[in-house]
Write a protein that holds these residues in place. Structure first.
Motif, PDB file in Angstrom:
ATOM      1  N   PRO A 110       0.875  -1.063  -0.079  1.00  0.00           N
ATOM      2  CA  PRO A 110       0.073  -0.026   0.014  1.00  0.00           C
ATOM      3  C   PRO A 110       0.943   1.316   0.020  1.00  0.00           C
ATOM      4  N   ALA A 111       1.914   1.157   0.791  1.00  0.00           N
ATOM      5  CA  ALA A 111       2.967   2.337   0.683  1.00  0.00           C
ATOM      6  C   ALA A 111       3.487   2.757  -0.769  1.00  0.00           C
ATOM      7  N   ARG A 112       3.957   1.732  -1.556  1.00  0.00           N
ATOM      8  CA  ARG A 112       4.473   1.895  -2.680  1.00  0.00           C
ATOM      9  C   ARG A 112       3.460   2.355  -3.713  1.00  0.00           C
ATOM     10  N   LEU A 113       2.120   1.955  -3.590  1.00  0.00           N
ATOM     11  CA  LEU A 113       1.034   2.418  -4.326  1.00  0.00           C
ATOM     12  C   LEU A 113       0.918   3.597  -4.219  1.00  0.00           C
TER      13      LEU A 113
ATOM     14  N   TRP B 282       3.451   5.854  -5.576  1.00  0.00           N
ATOM     15  CA  TRP B 282       3.329   5.729  -7.030  1.00  0.00           C
ATOM     16  C   TRP B 282       2.414   6.775  -7.448  1.00  0.00           C
ATOM     17  N   CYS B 283       1.098   6.695  -6.982  1.00  0.00           N
ATOM     18  CA  CYS B 283      -0.011   7.556  -7.199  1.00  0.00           C
ATOM     19  C   CYS B 283       0.195   9.143  -6.752  1.00  0.00           C
ATOM     20  N   GLU B 284       0.966   9.294  -5.695  1.00  0.00           N
ATOM     21  CA  GLU B 284       1.083  10.482  -5.125  1.00  0.00           C
ATOM     22  C   GLU B 284       2.131  11.307  -6.258  1.00  0.00           C
ATOM     23  N   VAL B 285       3.183  10.574  -6.710  1.00  0.00           N
ATOM     24  CA  VAL B 285       4.301  11.122  -7.805  1.00  0.00           C
ATOM     25  C   VAL B 285       3.351  11.353  -8.891  1.00  0.00           C
ATOM     26  N   ARG B 286       2.742  10.217  -9.299  1.00  0.00           N
ATOM     27  CA  ARG B 286       1.958  10.375 -10.719  1.00  0.00           C
ATOM     28  C   ARG B 286       0.883  11.940 -10.826  1.00  0.00           C
ATOM     29  N   MET B 287       0.215  11.961  -9.701  1.00  0.00           N
ATOM     30  CA  MET B 287      -0.440  13.104  -9.450  1.00  0.00           C
ATOM     31  C   MET B 287       0.274  14.392  -9.473  1.00  0.00           C
ATOM     32  N   LYS B 288       1.436  14.372  -9.012  1.00  0.00           N
ATOM     33  CA  LYS B 288       2.204  15.576  -8.691  1.00  0.00           C
ATOM     34  C   LYS B 288       2.563  16.102 -10.148  1.00  0.00           C
TER      35      LYS B 288
ATOM     36  N   ALA C  98      13.313   9.353 -16.472  1.00  0.00           N
ATOM     37  CA  ALA C  98      13.489   8.569 -15.389  1.00  0.00           C
ATOM     38  C   ALA C  98      12.119   7.783 -14.777  1.00  0.00           C
ATOM     39  N   PRO C  99      12.435   6.626 -14.691  1.00  0.00           N
ATOM     40  CA  PRO C  99      11.195   6.143 -13.926  1.00  0.00           C
ATOM     41  C   PRO C  99      10.803   6.687 -12.673  1.00  0.00           C
ATOM     42  N   ILE C 100       9.731   6.458 -12.165  1.00  0.00           N
ATOM     43  CA  ILE C 100       9.399   6.908 -10.767  1.00  0.00           C
ATOM     44  C   ILE C 100      10.150   6.342  -9.684  1.00  0.00           C
ATOM     45  N   PRO C 101      11.038   7.252  -8.951  1.00  0.00           N
ATOM     46  CA  PRO C 101      11.932   6.516  -7.773  1.00  0.00           C
ATOM     47  C   PRO C 101      11.095   5.717  -6.958  1.00  0.00           C
ATOM     48  N   ARG C 102      11.832   4.815  -6.434  1.00  0.00           N
ATOM     49  CA  ARG C 102      10.997   3.678  -5.424  1.00  0.00           C
ATOM     50  C   ARG C 102      11.425   4.440  -4.074  1.00  0.00           C
ATOM     51  N   LEU C 103      10.377   4.353  -3.224  1.00  0.00           N
ATOM     52  CA  LEU C 103      10.399   4.854  -1.750  1.00  0.00           C
ATOM     53  C   LEU C 103      11.490   3.870  -1.071  1.00  0.00           C
TER      54      LEU C 103
END
Length: 173
Positions: A44-47, A50-56, A69-74
């Motif tokens: 859930p944290a990674r999802l 990912w959603c937060e970065v995509r929305m930003k 670059a791909p979305i960096p992992r937490l």
């Protein structure tokens, strides 16, 4: 209406206070148990990340291209922290939804009983009205019978009076 707002504030503070220890307990469980961490806390944290970065990116009108670059992992520690907070608040939210559903069900049952009681009262009144209507019709019938009997008696009395007068007049002659 005024006391409701302070109660809502108090409830909100209560939920915040309960969510903190719950999320720290989930965090400790994620650190100790690899299955819990990998299968329950981190996804859930990674999802969410990912959603937060995509929305930003969408809000800032930044498009992803193949070169970007791909979305960096937490990192794992931040993911555990975020996952624990999400799960803690999710549990509190679930409990609040369950309480709300229970209250709605209880209120519906209370309303149903009230409507049933009112319907029974109305049915009782209708039955009583029907009984009184029937009794009224019976009394009207008895009054008509008594009126006929009175008219019949009056008619007989008039006939007897006429007969008596005729007898008196024949005897006097």
């Amino acid at each position: 209406m005024a006391p409701i707002f302070p109660l809502a504030k108090l409830a909100f503070l209560f939920v915040k206070q309960v969510a903190r220890p719950l999320s720290s307990r989930i965090r400790r469980g994620a650190i100790r148990n690899a299955f819990f961490k990998e299968k329950i806390c981190l996804p859930p944290a990674r999802l969410y990340h990912w959603c937060e970065v995509r929305m930003k990116m969408y809000v800032m009108n930044i498009t992803r291209s193949k070169e970007s670059a791909p979305i960096p992992r937490l990192n794992e520690e931040a993911a555990i922290e975020l996952g624990a907070n999400l799960l803690g608040e999710g549990v509190i939210f679930g409990i609040a939804v369950a309480i709300l559903a229970f209250e709605v069900g209880r209120q519906k049952e209370k309303d149903r009983k009230k409507e049933e009681k009112e319907a029974d009262f109305i049915n009782g009144l209708e039955n009583r009205i029907n009984e009184l209507t029937f009794a009224n019709e019976e009394l009207d019938t008895k009054i008509r019978e008594l009126t006929r009997a009175v008219y019949a008696t009056q008619h007989q009395m008039q006939e007897l009076t006429v007969e008596i007068k005729e007898k008196n007049s024949t005897q006097t002659k």
